[in-house]
Design an enzyme around this catalytic site. Structure first.
Site, PDB file in Angstrom:
ATOM      1  CE1 TYR A  41      -3.676   2.568   0.757  1.00 23.80           C
ATOM      2  CE2 TYR A  41      -2.197   3.339   2.455  1.00 23.80           C
ATOM      3  CZ  TYR A  41      -3.425   3.475   1.737  1.00 23.80           C
ATOM      4  OH  TYR A  41      -4.090   4.655   1.609  1.00 23.80           O
ATOM      5  CE  LYS A  52       1.076   7.983  10.199  1.00 23.47           C
ATOM      6  NZ  LYS A  52       1.039   7.352   8.879  1.00 23.47           N
ATOM      7  CG  ASP A 104       5.999   3.408   0.605  1.00 23.52           C
ATOM      8  OD1 ASP A 104       6.033   3.859   1.494  1.00 23.52           O
ATOM      9  OD2 ASP A 104       4.560   3.236   0.149  1.00 23.52           O
TER      10      ASP A 104
END
Length: 430
Positions: free
Chosen positions: A145, A268, A240
């Site tokens: 994802y 984050k 990623d």
């Protein structure tokens, strides 16, 4: 546990917010219950609006590696806010953040561009890769994802080598057509794709450790094959690292696996849990980004002072605390070993995957190395397991296909409490 206030808030929220939540997994829909609403958190504990306390293994989906409300981060955010929350012009903190990232990932990146989320980071990185190569197609992998941008919300159709099929309404077939989907950890499939589309593929994007089909690690051989194939065929290799960045090691998955991609995406964790993201890469690639080059990307709040302050504090703490990654790994290994002991004692043939401080219990007897194997899980059993843990004050991701995150704030006493709750939850299936 009583959840009266959470249930009232959820009822009210469903009239005001689609599905009552601002991100789908928060609805607890996949586990067949309604969500608990957080009121506050400290260390490794979340307290909900009904006063129930939970040992937290979500950790805001990974970035709270130091735990909730860490005093150093709170001080940095407060001090930054006193100086101004947003300026719309550059700040010194943005430069310092870039220096920290480049230093940590010196084998892979020369320049960094700050954005506001992991989704924005992957979207921008793909645009840059297309601009740099002059090609259109992207190769991604089943079960990975990369945020909710259009070209990546796709799944494979029939066959091993396939163009993407949209998994969401609102994504055009034309956009999906430029995305090729392959099985994770399948070197032969990727090799065949490059043989068929050598001069069309702009980039390969991969989670070195997938955190959204449970915890599934790429093999070193697979990552090395991606490195070799992209180099040979002139495509950009993008890691990623929204989940793995600064978590598996200070240099993330690149350091952990010893393989340097061309670009890396962050989320984050580089903001101490505040909304932030970044994409980074070699200078030749990043120099196609405006205002130097012709690939446009912008954001008013990119590099905002609050996120930069928290992120700089967190990254420096991780850099300067010599034992933190070994300690995190030891805690996760302790939890993994305890779960496996319980499984053996209860004669349950389930599977535990762990990479560093990421952990997942799969309700299947299969070894889980790709998406198809993850789908063999008994999700109904997981739902019963999840509810039992929640009732006992243990909060994990409300889906079979999410990771457990260990933080520096978790204590061994809390891990023992968690293992006792896991024993009770799994005892239902012996």
């Amino acid at each position: 546990m009583i959840h009266t206030n959470s249930e009232h808030l959820y009822y009210k929220a469903q009239k005001l917010i689609p599905g009552g939540v601002n991100s789908p997994v928060r609805a607890f829909k996949s586990v067949g219950t309604s969500p608990v609403f957080a009121a506050k958190a400290y260390g490794s504990v979340i307290e909900d609006v009904d006063g129930n306390k939970y040992i937290d293994y979500i950790c805001s989906w990974g970035p709270l590696i130091l735990g909730h409300s860490h005093p150093l981060l709170l001080d940095s955010i407060t001090n930054a806010a006193k100086l101004g929350s947003s300026f719309g012009i550059p700040t010194a903190a943005e430069v310092e953040m870039a220096e920290l990232i480049v230093s940590a990932y010196s084998s892979s990146v020369d320049e960094v561009r700050m954005v506001n989320s992991g989704t924005e980071a992957t979207m921008s990185a793909l645009r840059v890769a297309r601009g740099y190569t002059g090609r259109n197609k992207i190769l991604k992998f089943e079960g990975c994802y990369h945020g909710h941008n259009d070209s990546l919300l796709v799944k494979s159709g029939s066959g091993t080598i396939t163009y993407g099929v949209p998994t969401s309404l609102g994504i055009t077939a034309a956009v999906a057509h430029d995305t090729i989907v392959a099985p994770y950890n399948d070197i032969e499939a990727v090799t065949a794709i490059f043989e068929a589309h050598s001069h069309e593929i702009a980039a390969v994007i991969v989670e070195p450790v997938s955190g959204n089909m449970g915890v599934v690690s790429a093999t070193i051989e697979f990552l090395q094959a991606l490195r070799d194939l992209t180099a040979t065929h002139g495509a950009v290799l993008i890691f990623d690292e929204v989940i793995t960045g600064f978590r598996l090691a200070y240099g993330g998955a690149s350091e952990y696996f010893g393989i340097a991609p061309d670009m890396i995406c962050f989320g984050k964790i580089i903001g101490g849990g505040l909304p932030v993201g970044a994409y980074a890469g070699k200078r030749a690639i990043m120099d196609v980004v405006s205002p130097v080059g012709g690939v446009y990307q912008a954001g008013t709040l990119s590099g905002n002072p609050l996120a930069m302050a928290a992120g700089i504090t967190q990254l420096k703490y991780l850099r300067d605390t010599a034992t933190i990654y070994a300690d995190l790994d030891a805690k996760a290994a302790y939890l993994e070993s305890g779960i496996n002991t319980i499984l053996r004692e209860l004669n349950l043939n389930f599977t535990v995957n762990r990479v560093g401080s990421l952990l997942c219990l799969f309700f299947t007897s299969h070894k889980v190395t790709n998406y198809d194997e993850a789908l063999t899980c008994d999700t109904q059993k997981f739902n019963i397991y999840f509810q039992s843990l929640l009732d006992q004050g243990i909060l994990i991701g409300p889906s079979q296909f999410e990771a457990m995150f260990i933080s520096a704030a978790h204590t061994y006493a809390q891990l023992d409490t968690t293992l006792a709750a896991i024993r009770v939850a799994l005892n239902q299936f012996k």
